[in-house]
Design an enzyme around this catalytic site. Structure first.
Site, mmCIF file in Angstrom:
data_model
loop_
_atom_site.group_PDB
_atom_site.id
_atom_site.type_symbol
_atom_site.label_atom_id
_atom_site.label_comp_id
_atom_site.label_asym_id
_atom_site.label_seq_id
_atom_site.Cartn_x
_atom_site.Cartn_y
_atom_site.Cartn_z
ATOM 1 N N HIS A 1 31.498 84.044 69.634
ATOM 2 C CA HIS A 1 32.573 83.579 70.519
ATOM 3 C C HIS A 1 33.737 84.568 70.524
ATOM 4 C CE1 HIS A 1 35.318 80.507 72.343
ATOM 5 N NE2 HIS A 1 36.209 81.223 71.697
ATOM 6 N N GLU A 2 34.227 84.892 69.343
ATOM 7 C CA GLU A 2 35.391 85.782 69.281
ATOM 8 C C GLU A 2 35.057 87.158 69.831
ATOM 9 O OE1 GLU A 2 38.243 84.632 68.929
ATOM 10 O OE2 GLU A 2 37.617 82.671 68.178
#
Ligand code: ZN
Length: 656
Positions: free
Chosen positions: A449-450
């Protein structure tokens, strides 16, 4: 003494010269930076020549370089590796920065010049419009008395946000749960127990075991601890966090409402939504209404299954434990037994980087010669398929007492054609360090995600700094990051990174299948805890007029039909840093709003052959490279060929 902030960095990609930066450099650099910026702005505002795009808008885009250099490094350190000294400076400087911003936005001569600028170039028109909107939303159209009140509100709010963050960090460290005897830790692995002992020793509690708290309500150990009373202790430590913030947040909510009223809006949510892709509070309410009833029904069904397994009515601190039991029974999956397949470095290089290579042709070269702001920080140079340089990626993956909770991406150098800067971005996670570091699948997902945010920053290909990378509306920014999560479970990517850290054996195919199947379990819980936090954020910024925080929270959850005792909100008000200290006020809905685009985009990849360079190029060129330089929903339509559909999201979350 030379202050490293006063000149551009001489390092590759203008990486900040962290090795030279000392705490005593910050305040003088802030002061000098603000003075320089004001002088530049005054020169623009009082320019005798007629206002043009170049001498006004573009000049503003170039202004404030020193201030930007010091601000980026300072706030990165305040989040990732703070100290008492940094906290002092933060308290002193944030109200001054708020006042500085106001003195620019409320500069009448400057605003008049902006209104006089004319241009025929579409990208310039979009930027000019952006500036005018920013100024109006900051109060440029108000009278002097109202502007004075606005300045006072902003200054007070910035100080309150800093206090909130500092109270929360102190309380989170303070409330870590110390355990005297390892026998109470039954259910944890030997490695995990050793880690807790090590953490205790680091914090001066030799011979004990210390369970530190992660930011959300749910604590990872709760899925495995067999000692019910210890589970209750950990849960209560978590949900009791931030008591010192109760008075702060009611003050913040009142000030935000007052500011919204000054600017002509009924409440803070209305003010925020006017500048988001959702457009109105009604659009958000309508969507949330669709989700609450089916999500609650799912959670109740899940609870029945858990209680059947437990043999008694469960409490909030039992949910994760019995969910794990049901998961094991139904899918024969043991989360702890999977961790050896998720070794941090392998997940990063053979998973996250590998997916970016397959999709976008990127390559990553670690640069140990480049120094981060903490010994844990690693630096990679990122290059395109043709070998051309793209930017730097910094990874700061481990938890420490000086780091705030959660996971996030920061931009250390903003890409811009105007300044010639290439992007430098950092990902922060909070993974407990081990030898080696083994992750849960949730943590793996967070890493993907990041990195989706990181790609948004790295692929930025815009002319103006104001539009760089993730400078998009809040309810759009979670879209690229959520899309990148899809590669964590993609069969070819997963097979590449999920290998046993000792034997190198790939995760057995049938275990993979069961893990993916088990992912669908507990979606009712996940959706409800998220919606409860979202509705809480929403209530604070639409309905709150006064009264104490606890009473308001209870009433808000009940009013929304989300007061399930066994499913507390993902964040309770007193530790909901997203909305009080991180810019997600009236914006926590963004995750599910963006997830509509995400789920629809996952379908697009599937329809078009999945993990291919062609698909990566399309997504990169039409969407990721645009930053804020185009209307985000138009960029989406250009990519998808139509408006987004909500059905893929409903299906994914079992809400149809
Ligand atoms: Zn995110």
């Amino acid at each position: 003494m030379t202050n490293p902030f006063l000149t551009p960095s001489a390092l590759p990609y203008r990486l900040p010269p962290f090795a030279e930066i000392r705490e005593e450099h910050y305040v003088p650099a802030f002061e000098r930076g603000m003075a320089e910026h004001l002088a530049e702005v005054d020169a623009i505002a009082s320019d005798p020549a007629p206002a043009t795009f170049a001498n006004t808008v573009e000049a503003l885009e170039r202004a404030g370089e020193t201030l930007q250099r010091v601000s980026i490094v300072f706030f990165n350190q305040a989040g990732s590796d703070t100290t008492p000294g940094i906290q002092e400076i933060q308290k002193e400087i944030t109200p001054k920065l708020a006042a500085h911003g106001d003195s620019i936005h409320l500069n009448a001569a400057l605003y008049a010049r902006l209104k006089a600028v004319r241009t025929d170039v579409p990208e310039e028109q979009w930027l000019l419009q952006r500036y005018l909107t920013d100024f109006v939303r900051a109060g440029a159209e108000l009278d002097e008395g109202q502007q004075a009140r606005l300045r006072a509100i902003n200054e007070e709010l910035s100080g309150l946000a800093t206090s909130f963050q500092q109270n929360l960090l102190a309380d989170t460290n303070e409330r870590a749960v110390a355990v005297d005897d390892a026998s109470a830790l039954d259910g944890l692995s030997a490695d995990e127990i050793a880690g807790l002992r090590e953490t205790a020793a680091q914090r001066g509690l030799d011979g004990k075991y210390l369970i530190t708290l992660v930011l959300p309500t749910g604590q990872p150990v709760l899925s495995s601890l067999t000692d019910r009373s210890l589970r209750e202790r950990v849960h209560r430590a978590s949900t009791g966090r931030g008591a010192a913030n109760a008075g702060l947040i009611t003050r913040i909510a009142r000030l935000r409402r007052e500011r919204a009223n000054l600017l002509g809006y009924r409440n803070h949510a209305e003010f925020v939504l006017a500048d988001q892709t959702a457009g109105t509070t009604g659009a958000v309410t309508e969507m949330l209404d669709k989700l609450v009833t089916p999500a609650v029904a799912n959670a109740r069904r899940e609870q029945e299954a858990l209680e059947e397994q437990a043999g008694f009515p469960i409490e909030a601190w039992d949910w994760a434990f019995y969910a794990e039991k049901v998961r094991q029974a139904r899918y024969d999956i043991d989360s702890a037994a999977m961790r050896p397949y998720f070794e941090l470095n392998r997940v990063l290089v053979d998973g996250v980087f590998h997916a970016a290579h397959r999709l976008y042709g990127l390559s990553f070269t670690e640069r140990p010669d480049l120094i981060g702001y903490h010994p844990d920080v690693r630096v990679w140079e990122v290059a395109n398929e043709d070998g051309s340089p793209l930017g730097l990626f910094l990874g700061d993956f481990h938890a420490r007492a000086s780091k705030r909770g959660g996971a996030w991406m920061n931009s250390l150098v903003h890409q811009s054609g105007l300044t010639g800067h290439r992007p430098v971005v950092v990902n922060n996670l909070n993974i407990v360090k081990g030898e080696p570091t083994l992750m849960t699948f949730d943590e793996v997902n967070t890493m993907f995600h990041e990195f989706g945010h990181a790609l948004h920053g790295l692929f930025s290909d815009v002319r103006f700094p104001r539009f760089s990378g993730t400078s998009v509306p809040r309810d759009f920014v979670e879209y690229p990051s959520q899309v990148n999560e899809m590669w964590a479970t993609h069969p070819e990517i997963l097979a590449n990174y999920a290998r046993h850290h000792e034997t190198g054996e790939p995760m057995p195919g049938e275990l993979v299948d069961r893990m993916l199947e088990a992912q669908k379990f507990n979606q009712g819980f996940a959706t409800v805890e998220y919606l409860a936090a979202t509705l809480l954020d929403w209530a604070w910024h639409t309905d709150y007029e006064g009264g104490d925080a606890e009473t308001f929270e209870v009433a808000a959850l009940r009013g929304a039909g989300l007061d399930l005792p066994a499913v507390p909100p993902r964040y309770r008000s007193t530790y909901f840093a997203h909305i009080w200290a991180s810019g997600y006020a009236a914006g926590y809905y963004s995750y599910i709003w963006s997830e509509v685009l995400d789920a629809d985009t996952v379908d697009w990849f599937t329809e078009n052959g999945g993990l291919t360079r062609e698909n990566g190029d399309v997504f990169r060129s039409r969407l990721l490279s645009k930053g804020g330089s185009a209307d985000p929903m138009e960029a989406f339509r250009a990519f998808r060929g139509r408006d987004p559909r909500i059905e893929p999201l409903l299906e994914r979350r079992g809400l149809l």
